[in-house]
Design a protein around this motif. Structure first.
Motif, mmCIF file in Angstrom:
data_model
loop_
_atom_site.group_PDB
_atom_site.id
_atom_site.type_symbol
_atom_site.label_atom_id
_atom_site.label_comp_id
_atom_site.label_asym_id
_atom_site.label_seq_id
_atom_site.Cartn_x
_atom_site.Cartn_y
_atom_site.Cartn_z
ATOM 1 N N VAL A 1 -8.635 14.373 0.989
ATOM 2 C CA VAL A 1 -8.047 14.854 1.988
ATOM 3 C C VAL A 1 -6.499 14.680 1.854
ATOM 4 O O VAL A 1 -6.054 13.605 1.678
ATOM 5 N N ARG A 2 -5.809 15.780 1.937
ATOM 6 C CA ARG A 2 -4.421 15.670 1.772
ATOM 7 C C ARG A 2 -3.628 15.927 3.299
ATOM 8 O O ARG A 2 -3.859 17.181 3.859
ATOM 9 N N HIS A 40 1.569 11.451 1.091
ATOM 10 C CA HIS A 40 2.573 10.302 0.850
ATOM 11 C C HIS A 40 1.866 9.134 0.108
ATOM 12 O O HIS A 40 2.384 7.841 -0.257
ATOM 13 N N ASN A 41 0.504 8.972 0.250
ATOM 14 C CA ASN A 41 -0.182 7.777 0.172
ATOM 15 C C ASN A 41 0.201 7.324 -1.464
ATOM 16 O O ASN A 41 -0.154 8.241 -2.413
ATOM 17 N N PRO A 42 0.797 5.949 -1.708
ATOM 18 C CA PRO A 42 1.246 5.791 -3.034
ATOM 19 C C PRO A 42 -0.136 5.762 -3.951
ATOM 20 O O PRO A 42 0.067 5.577 -5.342
ATOM 21 N N GLY A 98 6.503 6.221 11.337
ATOM 22 C CA GLY A 98 7.109 5.604 10.099
ATOM 23 C C GLY A 98 8.435 5.899 9.888
ATOM 24 O O GLY A 98 8.916 6.609 10.691
ATOM 25 N N THR A 102 6.533 11.745 5.704
ATOM 26 C CA THR A 102 5.032 11.204 5.642
ATOM 27 C C THR A 102 4.141 11.737 6.787
ATOM 28 O O THR A 102 4.750 12.196 7.755
ATOM 29 N N PHE A 111 -3.666 6.128 10.720
ATOM 30 C CA PHE A 111 -5.186 5.793 10.678
ATOM 31 C C PHE A 111 -5.001 4.279 9.531
ATOM 32 O O PHE A 111 -5.960 3.384 9.683
ATOM 33 N N ILE A 156 3.605 1.179 10.856
ATOM 34 C CA ILE A 156 4.942 0.031 10.941
ATOM 35 C C ILE A 156 6.194 0.866 10.894
ATOM 36 O O ILE A 156 6.183 1.602 10.037
ATOM 37 N N GLY A 196 -8.778 6.908 6.772
ATOM 38 C CA GLY A 196 -9.465 8.125 6.676
ATOM 39 C C GLY A 196 -10.819 8.407 6.344
ATOM 40 O O GLY A 196 -11.441 9.232 5.714
ATOM 41 N N ALA A 238 -9.614 14.674 10.556
ATOM 42 C CA ALA A 238 -8.725 14.511 11.643
ATOM 43 C C ALA A 238 -8.211 16.019 11.770
ATOM 44 O O ALA A 238 -7.361 16.658 11.000
ATOM 45 N N TRP A 262 2.854 -0.096 -5.800
ATOM 46 C CA TRP A 262 3.181 -1.123 -4.635
ATOM 47 C C TRP A 262 2.199 -2.219 -4.519
ATOM 48 O O TRP A 262 0.869 -1.982 -4.639
ATOM 49 N N TYR A 302 -1.685 -4.251 3.338
ATOM 50 C CA TYR A 302 -1.233 -3.139 4.113
ATOM 51 C C TYR A 302 -2.312 -2.085 3.379
ATOM 52 O O TYR A 302 -1.627 -1.734 2.528
ATOM 53 N N TYR A 344 -0.068 1.059 2.119
ATOM 54 C CA TYR A 344 0.799 0.739 0.812
ATOM 55 C C TYR A 344 -0.100 0.366 -0.326
ATOM 56 O O TYR A 344 0.445 0.237 -1.559
HETATM 57 C C1 LIG Z 1 8.197 7.304 1.220
HETATM 58 C C2 LIG Z 1 6.955 6.568 1.811
HETATM 59 C C3 LIG Z 1 7.253 5.946 3.243
HETATM 60 C C4 LIG Z 1 6.219 5.347 4.033
HETATM 61 N N1 LIG Z 1 6.723 4.683 5.214
HETATM 62 C C5 LIG Z 1 5.781 4.144 6.004
HETATM 63 C C6 LIG Z 1 6.252 3.485 7.025
HETATM 64 O O1 LIG Z 1 7.214 3.700 7.559
HETATM 65 N N2 LIG Z 1 5.088 2.924 7.861
HETATM 66 C C7 LIG Z 1 3.959 2.795 7.523
HETATM 67 O O2 LIG Z 1 3.164 2.154 8.126
HETATM 68 N N3 LIG Z 1 3.584 3.556 6.276
HETATM 69 C C8 LIG Z 1 4.485 4.168 5.591
HETATM 70 N N4 LIG Z 1 4.141 4.651 4.334
HETATM 71 C C9 LIG Z 1 2.569 4.813 3.690
HETATM 72 C C10 LIG Z 1 1.917 5.854 4.492
HETATM 73 O O3 LIG Z 1 1.779 5.598 5.919
HETATM 74 C C11 LIG Z 1 0.519 5.946 4.138
HETATM 75 O O4 LIG Z 1 0.654 6.126 2.429
HETATM 76 C C12 LIG Z 1 -0.176 7.087 4.324
HETATM 77 O O5 LIG Z 1 -1.841 7.268 3.848
HETATM 78 C C13 LIG Z 1 0.349 8.348 4.075
HETATM 79 O O6 LIG Z 1 -0.291 9.528 4.745
HETATM 80 P P1 LIG Z 1 -0.120 11.038 4.368
HETATM 81 O O7 LIG Z 1 -0.769 11.833 5.039
HETATM 82 O O8 LIG Z 1 1.251 11.393 4.147
HETATM 83 O O9 LIG Z 1 -0.510 10.852 2.915
HETATM 84 P P2 LIG Z 1 -1.762 11.527 1.937
HETATM 85 O O10 LIG Z 1 -1.660 11.008 0.745
HETATM 86 O O11 LIG Z 1 -1.871 13.088 2.222
HETATM 87 O O12 LIG Z 1 -2.959 11.144 2.963
HETATM 88 C C14 LIG Z 1 -3.601 9.722 2.600
HETATM 89 C C15 LIG Z 1 -4.919 9.722 3.043
HETATM 90 O O13 LIG Z 1 -4.849 9.605 4.341
HETATM 91 C C16 LIG Z 1 -5.848 10.162 5.171
HETATM 92 N N5 LIG Z 1 -5.559 10.922 5.741
HETATM 93 C C17 LIG Z 1 -4.549 11.818 5.800
HETATM 94 N N6 LIG Z 1 -4.638 12.950 6.830
HETATM 95 C C18 LIG Z 1 -5.752 12.980 7.111
HETATM 96 C C19 LIG Z 1 -6.445 13.727 8.403
HETATM 97 N N7 LIG Z 1 -5.759 14.440 8.812
HETATM 98 N N8 LIG Z 1 -7.791 13.535 8.483
HETATM 99 C C20 LIG Z 1 -8.424 12.406 7.937
HETATM 100 N N9 LIG Z 1 -7.590 11.485 6.851
HETATM 101 C C21 LIG Z 1 -6.604 11.798 6.766
HETATM 102 C C22 LIG Z 1 -6.835 10.448 3.882
HETATM 103 O O14 LIG Z 1 -7.778 9.403 3.616
HETATM 104 C C23 LIG Z 1 -6.021 10.626 2.631
HETATM 105 O O15 LIG Z 1 -6.478 10.240 1.400
HETATM 106 C C24 LIG Z 1 5.235 5.381 3.692
HETATM 107 C C25 LIG Z 1 4.780 5.991 2.203
HETATM 108 C C26 LIG Z 1 5.689 6.396 1.459
HETATM 109 C C27 LIG Z 1 5.231 6.933 0.273
#
Ligand SMILES: Cc1cc2nc3c(=O)[nH]c(=O)nc-3n(C[C@H](O)[C@H](O)[C@H](O)COP(=O)(O)OP(=O)(O)OC[C@H]3O[C@@H](n4cnc5c(N)ncnc54)[C@H](O)[C@@H]3O)c2cc1C
Length: 453
Positions: free
Chosen positions: A72-73, A77-79, A133, A138, A145, A149, A195, A200, A312, A406, A409
């Motif tokens: 799911v995307r 941003h998930n590392p 965030g 992000t 979820f 922070i 997730g 969602a 990380w 966390y 991360y």
């Molecule tokens: C540059 C950077 C800055 C960040 N800053 C912060 C910060 O300030 N505070 C903090 O707490 N975290 C921070 N993060 C961590 C970030 O919150 C998590 O990595 C989060 O999972 C990223 O969500 P995404 O939707 O961008 O990523 P994606 O890689 O698209 O999704 C990650 C996972 O989230 C779930 N997901 C996403 N969207 C849905 C949806 N609609 N329904 C169900 N599941 C879903 C899925 O399991 C998916 O695999 C940061 C990460 C990076 C790379």
């Protein structure tokens, strides 16, 4: 032979979706499969850019019929690179980014693929916020979820504390709602459990009024950095409710330590005592603290998407005594070149409130989140960089709050014991039962996975 993925079956999927499909060879394919972390390079069989709940249900059904791994995307941003899988099906929500604000009720409803820039732009148009965030590209859902922070944690708590409702498509294709009145246990699980339970479509947040903050950043260099770190620790240990504060420790090319402090103050004064203390710490070389719009604070930190390799690893810690500060200062030069950085997020203030909405997050009691972030470009350095993050995290472990990290991360290689420690055995058990109810076949396993029980 139903589960052989043929061109005609993919064509059929395309016809049944309102959104679009992206396949290998399409002009958009390489961009659509790219995540934030360049260390992860995967080639999905098909990317379904969904635009509504029906699309998501169809994509989930298709993936299960053809035994395709589901990712799911959201914001990508998930590392750990959870948003993309080799040979699998990606449910890409990047076309669902609307954020509707009910200013009178102080509620925002964000689509499942909205980013913090979408969210903050919509809510700030009404002078309202939810603590999110610090990097606006992000994803809102992914961040929430896992807890959430950011620049307003001391003032308002974790992002997930403000989540009051969600609409999910669960793996059997049904639409499920979570709120205080409907499936409250699912809402509890979404507040930290990742997730794991469904895709969602919409998230509903409580909003607070806020337009301006005193923020920006302070930069220290050289020998003063140790004292500046101590000063930071003393300031946040007093637990100011109107000051959130994160720091990033790094080194320049000559291995001289450089510390950036990112305060975000929302109290009534222009130059409160806490900021005066930070400004008086030794080694200060740059001070651009100012009163500015919250959106400007949110734009302070930006990192290139998909260009650098990241690994990380970190710990929530009970405290940061001088011994740990000295350890961090040793680790930051240990590689003999800049390794990336060490981020420290203070968890003082509102995230500790006893009346915070109940949720699965397990780190409220910790004092800080310490993240050892290896960041590099050259693939030849992979093993050294990864070893630096692992060894540095091991050096922090003696101060660990609960042995966990966390989830937002974490990389994908964390053992299940670490995840259990992150939540605590009782909460983990409850999350597993919730997973069993909504995703008994563990279709949504590309996350910090909670296996069904
Ligand atoms: C540059 C950077 C800055 C960040 N800053 C912060 C910060 O300030 N505070 C903090 O707490 N975290 C921070 N993060 C961590 C970030 O919150 C998590 O990595 C989060 O999972 C990223 O969500 P995404 O939707 O961008 O990523 P994606 O890689 O698209 O999704 C990650 C996972 O989230 C779930 N997901 C996403 N969207 C849905 C949806 N609609 N329904 C169900 N599941 C879903 C899925 O399991 C998916 O695999 C940061 C990460 C990076 C790379």
């Amino acid at each position: 032979m139903e589960n052989v993925l043929s061109k005609s079956s993919v064509d059929e999927l395309q016809r049944s979706l309102s959104g679009s499909l992206i396949r290998p060879g399409d002009a958009e394919y390489d961009r659509a499969r790219r995540g934030f972390n360049a260390l992860i390079d995967r080639r999905p069989a098909v990317i379904a850019r969904c635009v509504n709940a029906d699309d998501v249900a169809i994509a989930l059904g298709f993936a299960q019929a053809y035994e395709l791994d589901v990712a799911v995307r959201g914001g990508g941003h998930n590392p750990a690179g959870h948003c993309v899988s080799d040979g699998g099906l990606v449910i890409d929500l990047s076309g669902m980014r609307r954020v509707a604000v009910d200013a009178k009720e102080r509620i925002a409803r964000a689509d499942g693929g909205a980013t913090w820039l979408d969210f903050d732009s919509a809510t700030q148009a009404h002078g309202l916020i939810t603590p999110g965030g610090v990097v606006v590209s992000t994803g809102v859902a992914g961040l929430t979820f896992g807890g959430g922070i950011g620049h307003l944690t001391a003032q308002y708590g974790l992002t997930c504390d403000h989540l009051i409702g969600a609409e999910l498509v669960v793996p059997d294709g049904t639409v499920v709602h979570a709120s205080a009145g409907e499936n409250p246990d699912l809402l509890w699980g979404l507040r930290g459990g990742g997730g794991n339970f469904g895709v969602a479509m919409r998230l509903e947040f409580r909003l607070q009024p806020l337009q301006y903050v005193v923020g920006g950043h302070l930069v220290y260099r050289g020998e003063g950095v140790r004292e500046a770190l101590r000063c930071y620790r003393e300031v946040v240990t007093r637990s100011p409710r109107d000051l959130s504060c994160q720091v990033a420790l790094g080194v320049d090319q000559s291995l001289i330590p450089v510390l950036e402090i990112f305060p975000c103050y929302t109290g009534p004064e222009e130059n409160p005592e806490e900021l005066r203390s930070l400004r008086a710490a030794p080694g200060l070389i740059e001070d651009n603290l100012r009163r500015h719009a919250f959106l400007d604070q949110q734009r302070l930190i930006d990192t290139a998407y998909g260009e650098k390799r990241h690994y990380w690893k970190g710990h929530f810690v009970r405290e940061i005594p001088d011994e740990l500060l000295d350890e961090l200062l040793r680790r930051i030069v240990a590689l003999g070149r800049p390794p990336g950085g060490i981020m420290i997020e203070s968890l003082h203030g509102a995230s500790k409130d006893a009346d915070a909405p109940p949720g699965a997050v397990g780190f409220r009691g910790a004092a800080f989140n310490v993240s050892l972030m290896a960041v590099w470009k050259d693939p030849a350095l992979d093993s050294e960089q990864i070893a630096w993050a692992r060894e540095s995290a091991a050096a922090v472990e003696p101060w660990s709050f609960n042995g966990g990290g966390y989830v937002n991360y974490m990389q994908a290689d964390e053992p299940i014991e670490r995840l259990r420690a992150t939540f605590g055995a009782e909460t983990f058990d409850r999350l597993q039962k919730l997973k069993q109810r909504y995703d008994p076949r563990n279709i949504l396993h590309r996350n910090q996975n909670i296996p069904p029980n």
